[in-house]
Design a protein around this motif. Sequence first.
Motif, PDB file in Angstrom:
ATOM      1  N   THR B 262     -33.978 -46.488   8.411  1.00 32.71           N
ATOM      2  CA  THR B 262     -34.593 -46.619   7.087  1.00 32.71           C
ATOM      3  C   THR B 262     -33.541 -47.109   6.099  1.00 32.71           C
ATOM      4  O   THR B 262     -32.444 -46.547   6.027  1.00 32.71           O
ATOM      5  CB  THR B 262     -35.156 -45.259   6.637  1.00 32.71           C
ATOM      6  OG1 THR B 262     -36.295 -44.941   7.440  1.00 32.71           O
ATOM      7  CG2 THR B 262     -35.569 -45.297   5.166  1.00 32.71           C
ATOM      8  N   TYR B 263     -33.865 -48.197   5.380  1.00 33.51           N
ATOM      9  CA  TYR B 263     -32.919 -48.696   4.364  1.00 33.51           C
ATOM     10  C   TYR B 263     -33.583 -48.827   3.002  1.00 33.51           C
ATOM     11  O   TYR B 263     -32.949 -49.267   2.035  1.00 33.51           O
ATOM     12  CB  TYR B 263     -32.291 -50.023   4.803  1.00 33.51           C
ATOM     13  CG  TYR B 263     -33.279 -51.176   4.869  1.00 33.51           C
ATOM     14  CD1 TYR B 263     -34.038 -51.396   6.006  1.00 33.51           C
ATOM     15  CD2 TYR B 263     -33.446 -52.038   3.788  1.00 33.51           C
ATOM     16  CE1 TYR B 263     -34.956 -52.442   6.066  1.00 33.51           C
ATOM     17  CE2 TYR B 263     -34.355 -53.091   3.839  1.00 33.51           C
ATOM     18  CZ  TYR B 263     -35.104 -53.281   4.984  1.00 33.51           C
ATOM     19  OH  TYR B 263     -36.008 -54.313   5.032  1.00 33.51           O
ATOM     20  N   GLY B 264     -34.865 -48.443   2.906  1.00 40.69           N
ATOM     21  CA  GLY B 264     -35.566 -48.491   1.630  1.00 40.69           C
ATOM     22  C   GLY B 264     -36.832 -47.672   1.723  1.00 40.69           C
ATOM     23  O   GLY B 264     -37.235 -47.260   2.827  1.00 40.69           O
ATOM     24  N   ARG B 286     -32.743 -42.642  11.566  1.00 42.67           N
ATOM     25  CA  ARG B 286     -31.455 -42.749  10.874  1.00 42.67           C
ATOM     26  C   ARG B 286     -31.656 -43.472   9.548  1.00 42.67           C
ATOM     27  O   ARG B 286     -32.762 -43.935   9.232  1.00 42.67           O
ATOM     28  CB  ARG B 286     -30.473 -43.562  11.753  1.00 42.67           C
ATOM     29  CG  ARG B 286     -30.318 -43.050  13.182  1.00 42.67           C
ATOM     30  CD  ARG B 286     -29.375 -41.887  13.252  1.00 42.67           C
ATOM     31  NE  ARG B 286     -28.092 -42.193  12.669  1.00 42.67           N
ATOM     32  CZ  ARG B 286     -27.063 -42.746  13.336  1.00 42.67           C
ATOM     33  NH1 ARG B 286     -27.187 -43.010  14.606  1.00 42.67           N
ATOM     34  NH2 ARG B 286     -25.918 -42.992  12.730  1.00 42.67           N
ATOM     35  N   GLY B 287     -30.606 -43.555   8.779  1.00 39.50           N
ATOM     36  CA  GLY B 287     -30.650 -44.297   7.536  1.00 39.50           C
ATOM     37  C   GLY B 287     -29.434 -45.201   7.441  1.00 39.50           C
ATOM     38  O   GLY B 287     -28.441 -44.995   8.158  1.00 39.50           O
ATOM     39  N   PHE B 288     -29.520 -46.217   6.584  1.00 38.72           N
ATOM     40  CA  PHE B 288     -28.355 -47.088   6.405  1.00 38.72           C
ATOM     41  C   PHE B 288     -28.202 -47.449   4.932  1.00 38.72           C
ATOM     42  O   PHE B 288     -29.173 -47.800   4.259  1.00 38.72           O
ATOM     43  CB  PHE B 288     -28.479 -48.372   7.232  1.00 38.72           C
ATOM     44  CG  PHE B 288     -27.262 -49.240   7.071  1.00 38.72           C
ATOM     45  CD1 PHE B 288     -26.072 -48.890   7.683  1.00 38.72           C
ATOM     46  CD2 PHE B 288     -27.281 -50.368   6.257  1.00 38.72           C
ATOM     47  CE1 PHE B 288     -24.926 -49.657   7.500  1.00 38.72           C
ATOM     48  CE2 PHE B 288     -26.146 -51.138   6.069  1.00 38.72           C
ATOM     49  CZ  PHE B 288     -24.964 -50.781   6.694  1.00 38.72           C
ATOM     50  N   TRP B 289     -26.961 -47.366   4.467  1.00 39.95           N
ATOM     51  CA  TRP B 289     -26.636 -47.717   3.080  1.00 39.95           C
ATOM     52  C   TRP B 289     -25.422 -48.628   3.088  1.00 39.95           C
ATOM     53  O   TRP B 289     -24.324 -48.216   3.431  1.00 39.95           O
ATOM     54  CB  TRP B 289     -26.339 -46.445   2.275  1.00 39.95           C
ATOM     55  CG  TRP B 289     -26.214 -46.672   0.805  1.00 39.95           C
ATOM     56  CD1 TRP B 289     -26.749 -47.681   0.059  1.00 39.95           C
ATOM     57  CD2 TRP B 289     -25.502 -45.833  -0.121  1.00 39.95           C
ATOM     58  NE1 TRP B 289     -26.426 -47.513  -1.269  1.00 39.95           N
ATOM     59  CE2 TRP B 289     -25.664 -46.399  -1.407  1.00 39.95           C
ATOM     60  CE3 TRP B 289     -24.755 -44.649   0.011  1.00 39.95           C
ATOM     61  CZ2 TRP B 289     -25.097 -45.826  -2.554  1.00 39.95           C
ATOM     62  CZ3 TRP B 289     -24.200 -44.090  -1.126  1.00 39.95           C
ATOM     63  CH2 TRP B 289     -24.377 -44.673  -2.399  1.00 39.95           C
ATOM     64  N   ARG B 292     -22.087 -47.671   1.236  1.00 37.88           N
ATOM     65  CA  ARG B 292     -21.168 -46.750   1.907  1.00 37.88           C
ATOM     66  C   ARG B 292     -20.386 -47.463   3.006  1.00 37.88           C
ATOM     67  O   ARG B 292     -19.171 -47.304   3.126  1.00 37.88           O
ATOM     68  CB  ARG B 292     -21.930 -45.553   2.504  1.00 37.88           C
ATOM     69  CG  ARG B 292     -20.987 -44.567   3.193  1.00 37.88           C
ATOM     70  CD  ARG B 292     -21.712 -43.367   3.795  1.00 37.88           C
ATOM     71  NE  ARG B 292     -22.818 -43.802   4.625  1.00 37.88           N
ATOM     72  CZ  ARG B 292     -24.084 -43.474   4.410  1.00 37.88           C
ATOM     73  NH1 ARG B 292     -24.392 -42.683   3.422  1.00 37.88           N
ATOM     74  NH2 ARG B 292     -25.040 -43.932   5.188  1.00 37.88           N
TER      75      ARG B 292
END
Lengths: 356, 356
Positions: B262-264, B286-289, B292
């Motif tokens: 998930t990125y948004g 998972r998530g991604f930013w 970071r």
Amino acid sequence: MLRRTLLPVKSALWSRQMSVLARSVKYTQHGEPQDVLELVESELPDPKDKQVLVKILAAPINPADINTIQGKYPVKPKFPAVGGNECVAKVLCVGEQVKDLKAGQHVIPLATGLGTWTTHAVYNEDQLMAVSDKVGVAEAATVTVNPCTAYRMLKDFVKLSPGDTVIQNGANSAVGQAVHQLCRAWGINSIGIVRDRPEIADLKQMLQCLGATAVLTEAEIRTSDIFKSGKMKKPRLAFNCVGGKSATEVSRHLDHGGVLVTYGGMSREPVTVATGPLIFKDIAFRGFWMTRWSKENYSSPERSKMFKEIFDLMEQGKFVAPTHEMVPLKNFKDAAAAALNFKGFTGKKYILDMSE
Amino acid sequence: MLRRTLLPVKSALWSRQMSVLARSVKYTQHGEPQDVLELVESELPDPKDKQVLVKILAAPINPADINTIQGKYPVKPKFPAVGGNECVAKVLCVGEQVKDLKAGQHVIPLATGLGTWTTHAVYNEDQLMAVSDKVGVAEAATVTVNPCTAYRMLKDFVKLSPGDTVIQNGANSAVGQAVHQLCRAWGINSIGIVRDRPEIADLKQMLQCLGATAVLTEAEIRTSDIFKSGKMKKPRLAFNCVGGKSATEVSRHLDHGGVLVTYGGMSREPVTVATGPLIFKDIAFRGFWMTRWSKENYSSPERSKMFKEIFDLMEQGKFVAPTHEMVPLKNFKDAAAAALNFKGFTGKKYILDMSE
């Protein structure tokens, strides 16, 4: 029930001439346990080649066993099927090609789906692992599912060091009790969340006795400052066997980069994952299934290491079986019906006692 | 706007004597962009030591820039702040200790939060990276956020090989367009899910032009047998920028062991994760930013490799900027207000054009 009186095994030849009548809890179709399970007698063949004849000492009734009988589990048995996946057994005699097991030894199953709710069984040597008889019968009978789940979840998702913290809901589940005990052995803080109930004080004391650093109700953790005072590190690992709001609450306390591992869903509600924590806190939501791990690591050194470590703790009295009740085999229907009747893991594990 | 006419830089001495009046989109408190943003003129100091004076050529307006102005983003600026995080700029002159940059070169920011909605700026050399002027202005101005997000999400969660499949919702988002183009370059099937709309045929064609293997509406994917015919591998990687039911639907198509990143969260609904797929299919959420990752890998070889690979594709015309509109700086308020007004990523990216 042996047709001949069981005498000390004098020779391999003699041992192959025994004949055994097994009483087994069988089912030939899916359904509710009380409807489809029946106790069936059958004569077992002598163990040949790499086969091993065992007398089962004790075999627990796990929730997954019931789900399998109901047809609700991803593992589908071939009919007629014998219920049960776990046990501790005593070797009665062995086939002529068996190398590493001998009569009198205690063994546990390495394979799943063997059908363990039976007084006797013939398994293959490579489906079994020897276990010291210094390990208690209840501990050995219940080691392959719950303690191994706890062990792997503590090892395989986040690298923990002494002083780190884990948090879990359903903390009084069989896995939960194992988590507390392993954390105590490894110097890890373990925070248990449980539902409120009349006997909450007793439950907290029991879990703290097993090694829980703190036990809070779901209401208490919502307002707790346990991770804010700086005395305890925020958890980097969380375990969820409940789902729904309980899972969300537990995940809320995770530190940046933390992982929530789901191994059960007693509330039957899904896990709800807010976008913010996923992206900005890098929280990961994973799942764990012991059955898959065991298949994928059947003969791995990692698996032997795990069993050795857990059995060592059991022998030292530092790891006990979950809250349980030994039930005579003849009461299997009541026990199977009761095994899924506990609400949210307040109940005990029933272990079929085959020693009568 | 230069106080002196900008002549070709003849000497480092001369270059340090220039004085520049910058017009910058600034804000001194959080709020809606149209309320708090204003165009402010300020004289820039000469670049000293390792400083670099640049003229910004173009700077996009990203959703996260707007959220930062609103105070809704985890990154909090110091006031007064200049909006914007991305740009492509031309070096005007450099401080005497600058080693690797020189006047005339195109540069992009390596650091975030530099404040790029400005005609000119003084940055430090280590905050910038040179980029070939063969890379288009729109491509260079928008490379650090969306294409890098797509690149990292394709690289860092699952090891993909040519012939593997990824699936994503919001497939027409800026990241989505980048995913399709990288997948095309790397021989990976990319399945895009979009919301239905009147101009769906045009949208599908546009995304297929960028490299999407197939584009389906959310209704179409629910009944599609695209992964059942055996012609296309089930995806092991999925991207989600929507949340809610759309995320659940995308995750449903994942193969065993697959990961949903998930990125948004454009629907503002959380991701709902059923217990079964977590445990029995080993699906990870998972998530991604990007912010970071960029901080943690500021000067890493992995980061240089990523930029080189993307810029190579851009130079070859195999990777274009997302659907966008160049907007004169003086229209910054309308553009900032419009940047968050697209519903569910149907809109284009606005890029402030500083060349006037």
